[in-house]
Design a protein around this motif. Sequence first.
Motif, PDB file in Angstrom:
ATOM      1  N   LEU A  92      45.575  66.113  33.691  1.00 14.31           N
ATOM      2  CA  LEU A  92      46.134  65.578  34.898  1.00 14.31           C
ATOM      3  C   LEU A  92      46.132  64.117  33.839  1.00 14.31           C
ATOM      4  CD1 LEU A  92      46.308  63.987  37.337  1.00 14.31           C
ATOM      5  CD2 LEU A  92      43.576  62.962  37.031  1.00 14.31           C
ATOM      6  N   THR A  93      47.758  63.459  33.786  1.00 12.11           N
ATOM      7  CA  THR A  93      48.634  62.962  32.694  1.00 12.11           C
ATOM      8  C   THR A  93      49.387  61.029  34.093  1.00 12.11           C
ATOM      9  OG1 THR A  93      48.352  64.759  31.301  1.00 12.11           O
ATOM     10  CG2 THR A  93      49.502  62.619  31.150  1.00 12.11           C
ATOM     11  N   TRP A  94      48.571  60.428  33.495  1.00 11.78           N
ATOM     12  CA  TRP A  94      50.089  59.180  33.670  1.00 11.78           C
ATOM     13  C   TRP A  94      50.767  58.289  32.643  1.00 11.78           C
ATOM     14  CZ3 TRP A  94      51.157  54.011  32.202  1.00 11.78           C
ATOM     15  CH2 TRP A  94      51.343  53.462  33.746  1.00 11.78           C
ATOM     16  N   PHE A  95      52.248  58.857  33.226  1.00 14.74           N
ATOM     17  CA  PHE A  95      53.293  58.309  32.338  1.00 14.74           C
ATOM     18  C   PHE A  95      53.690  57.109  33.245  1.00 14.74           C
ATOM     19  CE2 PHE A  95      53.275  62.806  31.780  1.00 14.74           C
ATOM     20  CZ  PHE A  95      53.827  62.875  30.427  1.00 14.74           C
ATOM     21  N   ASP A  96      54.331  56.487  32.704  1.00 13.61           N
ATOM     22  CA  ASP A  96      54.926  54.989  32.733  1.00 13.61           C
ATOM     23  C   ASP A  96      55.987  54.776  33.150  1.00 13.61           C
ATOM     24  OD1 ASP A  96      55.873  55.337  30.265  1.00 13.61           O
ATOM     25  OD2 ASP A  96      55.688  52.879  29.784  1.00 13.61           O
ATOM     26  N   GLY A  97      56.520  55.866  34.012  1.00 17.83           N
ATOM     27  CA  GLY A  97      58.234  55.721  34.250  1.00 17.83           C
ATOM     28  C   GLY A  97      57.945  56.946  35.560  1.00 17.83           C
ATOM     29  N   PRO A  98      59.848  56.773  36.159  1.00 11.97           N
ATOM     30  CA  PRO A  98      59.919  57.068  37.456  1.00 11.97           C
ATOM     31  C   PRO A  98      59.224  59.262  37.236  1.00 11.97           C
ATOM     32  CG  PRO A  98      61.987  57.165  36.019  1.00 11.97           C
ATOM     33  CD  PRO A  98      60.192  56.186  35.649  1.00 11.97           C
ATOM     34  N   THR A  99      59.455  59.600  38.457  1.00 11.57           N
ATOM     35  CA  THR A  99      58.913  60.918  38.590  1.00 11.57           C
ATOM     36  C   THR A  99      59.722  62.259  37.782  1.00 11.57           C
ATOM     37  OG1 THR A  99      60.006  61.322  40.852  1.00 11.57           O
ATOM     38  CG2 THR A  99      57.525  60.912  40.442  1.00 11.57           C
ATOM     39  N   GLU A 100      61.604  61.736  38.155  1.00 12.92           N
ATOM     40  CA  GLU A 100      62.413  62.021  37.535  1.00 12.92           C
ATOM     41  C   GLU A 100      62.794  62.212  36.024  1.00 12.92           C
ATOM     42  OE1 GLU A 100      64.197  58.903  39.242  1.00 12.92           O
ATOM     43  OE2 GLU A 100      61.937  59.326  40.137  1.00 12.92           O
ATOM     44  N   ALA A 101      62.350  61.239  35.460  1.00  8.26           N
ATOM     45  CA  ALA A 101      61.811  61.142  33.981  1.00  8.26           C
ATOM     46  C   ALA A 101      60.868  62.491  33.752  1.00  8.26           C
ATOM     47  CB  ALA A 101      61.349  59.767  33.640  1.00  8.26           C
ATOM     48  N   VAL A 102      59.329  61.404  34.282  1.00  9.50           N
ATOM     49  CA  VAL A 102      58.610  62.960  34.231  1.00  9.50           C
ATOM     50  C   VAL A 102      59.106  64.163  33.848  1.00  9.50           C
ATOM     51  CG1 VAL A 102      56.000  63.079  33.788  1.00  9.50           C
ATOM     52  CG2 VAL A 102      56.651  61.095  34.264  1.00  9.50           C
ATOM     53  N   ALA A 103      59.394  64.367  35.091  1.00  5.62           N
ATOM     54  CA  ALA A 103      60.148  65.911  34.893  1.00  5.62           C
ATOM     55  C   ALA A 103      61.071  66.368  33.845  1.00  5.62           C
ATOM     56  CB  ALA A 103      60.448  66.203  36.776  1.00  5.62           C
ATOM     57  N   ALA A 104      62.206  65.585  33.110  1.00  3.83           N
ATOM     58  CA  ALA A 104      62.676  65.734  32.489  1.00  3.83           C
ATOM     59  C   ALA A 104      62.387  66.024  30.977  1.00  3.83           C
ATOM     60  CB  ALA A 104      63.304  64.638  31.805  1.00  3.83           C
ATOM     61  N   VAL A 105      60.551  64.861  31.054  1.00  3.01           N
ATOM     62  CA  VAL A 105      59.972  65.156  29.988  1.00  3.01           C
ATOM     63  C   VAL A 105      58.879  66.479  29.695  1.00  3.01           C
ATOM     64  CG1 VAL A 105      57.559  64.992  28.481  1.00  3.01           C
ATOM     65  CG2 VAL A 105      59.354  62.935  29.190  1.00  3.01           C
ATOM     66  N   PHE A 106      58.308  67.808  30.789  1.00  2.30           N
ATOM     67  CA  PHE A 106      58.548  68.194  31.214  1.00  2.30           C
ATOM     68  C   PHE A 106      58.591  69.654  31.163  1.00  2.30           C
ATOM     69  CE2 PHE A 106      54.619  66.127  33.269  1.00  2.30           C
ATOM     70  CZ  PHE A 106      53.369  66.621  31.797  1.00  2.30           C
ATOM     71  N   GLU A 107      60.290  69.755  31.065  1.00  5.21           N
ATOM     72  CA  GLU A 107      61.636  70.554  31.009  1.00  5.21           C
ATOM     73  C   GLU A 107      60.830  71.092  29.271  1.00  5.21           C
ATOM     74  OE1 GLU A 107      64.815  69.209  31.540  1.00  5.21           O
ATOM     75  OE2 GLU A 107      64.513  68.921  32.981  1.00  5.21           O
ATOM     76  N   ALA A 108      60.593  70.373  28.391  1.00  7.07           N
ATOM     77  CA  ALA A 108      59.982  70.527  27.475  1.00  7.07           C
ATOM     78  C   ALA A 108      59.214  71.396  26.514  1.00  7.07           C
ATOM     79  CB  ALA A 108      60.013  69.705  26.292  1.00  7.07           C
ATOM     80  N   VAL A 109      58.276  71.388  28.315  1.00  6.64           N
ATOM     81  CA  VAL A 109      57.089  72.107  27.229  1.00  6.64           C
ATOM     82  C   VAL A 109      57.113  74.127  28.637  1.00  6.64           C
ATOM     83  CG1 VAL A 109      54.343  72.319  28.425  1.00  6.64           C
ATOM     84  CG2 VAL A 109      55.681  70.314  28.126  1.00  6.64           C
ATOM     85  N   ASP A 110      57.415  74.440  27.781  1.00  7.90           N
ATOM     86  CA  ASP A 110      57.718  76.018  27.988  1.00  7.90           C
ATOM     87  C   ASP A 110      56.652  76.520  28.406  1.00  7.90           C
ATOM     88  OD1 ASP A 110      60.236  75.686  26.782  1.00  7.90           O
ATOM     89  OD2 ASP A 110      59.696  76.804  25.238  1.00  7.90           O
ATOM     90  N   SER A 111      55.079  76.530  28.184  1.00  8.29           N
ATOM     91  CA  SER A 111      53.718  77.106  28.889  1.00  8.29           C
ATOM     92  C   SER A 111      53.476  76.529  30.079  1.00  8.29           C
ATOM     93  CB  SER A 111      52.863  76.899  28.226  1.00  8.29           C
ATOM     94  OG  SER A 111      52.832  75.561  27.960  1.00  8.29           O
ATOM     95  N   ALA A 112      54.293  75.530  30.705  1.00  8.34           N
ATOM     96  CA  ALA A 112      53.916  75.101  32.024  1.00  8.34           C
ATOM     97  C   ALA A 112      54.271  75.975  33.269  1.00  8.34           C
ATOM     98  CB  ALA A 112      54.688  73.704  31.849  1.00  8.34           C
ATOM     99  N   THR A 113      53.201  76.274  34.039  1.00 10.60           N
ATOM    100  CA  THR A 113      53.223  77.296  34.834  1.00 10.60           C
ATOM    101  C   THR A 113      53.689  76.169  36.589  1.00 10.60           C
ATOM    102  OG1 THR A 113      51.109  78.029  34.612  1.00 10.60           O
ATOM    103  CG2 THR A 113      52.593  78.819  34.077  1.00 10.60           C
ATOM    104  N   GLY A 114      52.808  75.170  36.467  1.00  9.82           N
ATOM    105  CA  GLY A 114      53.209  74.403  37.922  1.00  9.82           C
ATOM    106  C   GLY A 114      53.133  72.949  37.607  1.00  9.82           C
ATOM    107  N   THR A 115      53.399  72.258  38.223  1.00  8.10           N
ATOM    108  CA  THR A 115      53.700  71.322  37.965  1.00  8.10           C
ATOM    109  C   THR A 115      53.339  70.091  38.913  1.00  8.10           C
ATOM    110  OG1 THR A 115      54.736  70.812  35.508  1.00  8.10           O
ATOM    111  CG2 THR A 115      54.666  68.577  36.290  1.00  8.10           C
ATOM    112  N   GLU A 116      53.109  69.288  39.941  1.00  6.54           N
ATOM    113  CA  GLU A 116      53.081  68.194  40.738  1.00  6.54           C
ATOM    114  C   GLU A 116      52.808  66.737  40.284  1.00  6.54           C
ATOM    115  OE1 GLU A 116      50.437  66.666  44.665  1.00  6.54           O
ATOM    116  OE2 GLU A 116      49.506  68.684  43.181  1.00  6.54           O
ATOM    117  N   LEU A 117      53.932  66.262  41.054  1.00  2.72           N
ATOM    118  CA  LEU A 117      54.299  65.119  40.130  1.00  2.72           C
ATOM    119  C   LEU A 117      54.494  63.943  41.369  1.00  2.72           C
ATOM    120  CD1 LEU A 117      57.522  65.139  37.813  1.00  2.72           C
ATOM    121  CD2 LEU A 117      55.381  65.490  37.354  1.00  2.72           C
ATOM    122  N   VAL A 118      53.245  63.105  40.704  1.00  4.50           N
ATOM    123  CA  VAL A 118      52.835  61.659  42.022  1.00  4.50           C
ATOM    124  C   VAL A 118      53.179  60.743  41.748  1.00  4.50           C
ATOM    125  CG1 VAL A 118      51.030  61.393  43.967  1.00  4.50           C
ATOM    126  CG2 VAL A 118      51.331  63.776  43.483  1.00  4.50           C
TER     127      VAL A 118
END
Length: 214
Positions: free
Chosen positions: A45-71
């Motif tokens: 569980l991580t908090w980012f100081d940016g909007p959900t669209e930008a955080v989603a783009a950050v996690f595009e670099a994480v190949d091992s992510a199998t599920g991501t929920e952004l709130v």
Amino acid sequence: MERVAFRARYPDDLLHPFHRRLAATDDVSRADLLVWGPLSTVSTLTWFDGPTEAVAAVFEAVDSATGTELVPGDGGTYAFVHQTDYEFPDVLLDLVAESPVVYVPPITFFDDGHVAFEAVGQSENLATFHAELAGLADVTVERVGEFDRWGSPATITERQTAALDAAVAVGYYDVPRSGGVGDVAERLDCATSTAGELLRKAESSVIREFTESR
């Protein structure tokens, strides 16, 4: 037992993929890793100081992510992520797993490549951990103090101090108020959400210190 605040800058080849992506985007400048699962089941569980669209783009670099929920929340975005692998280099994971110290959340990743975190343990174990970490990264010890179960309310980081100084300078604490969080962010050259978070944490520390010392 001691509680030590570290600040480390890792070489590029030891950066986590999302940390590397953080440095390449203008919309997110900080990530607070709040909760992480055991090494065999990677859930964070991580908090980012940016909007959900930008955080989603950050996690595009994480190949091992199998599920991501952004709130959205607290001026940024919370990311609850399941991964098949932490994607940190083995040399870092081995150091974390084998050192007889524990880590106090959050672990904060900055877009300038730094990581800030606190560790608790016996002084000799912390010294050994520091020496081993220094062999991998440029490490600074920011604070050393006795550990107590209520935390360290009186501790304020350099960035939080700078935020308070900027707030005073722009009139944020004037009555009536003549400056806002945006003015603080401009002085610090950071996002407004980041400035707000720095002020909230600094104010929380100062108020707790005052009330508990009366």
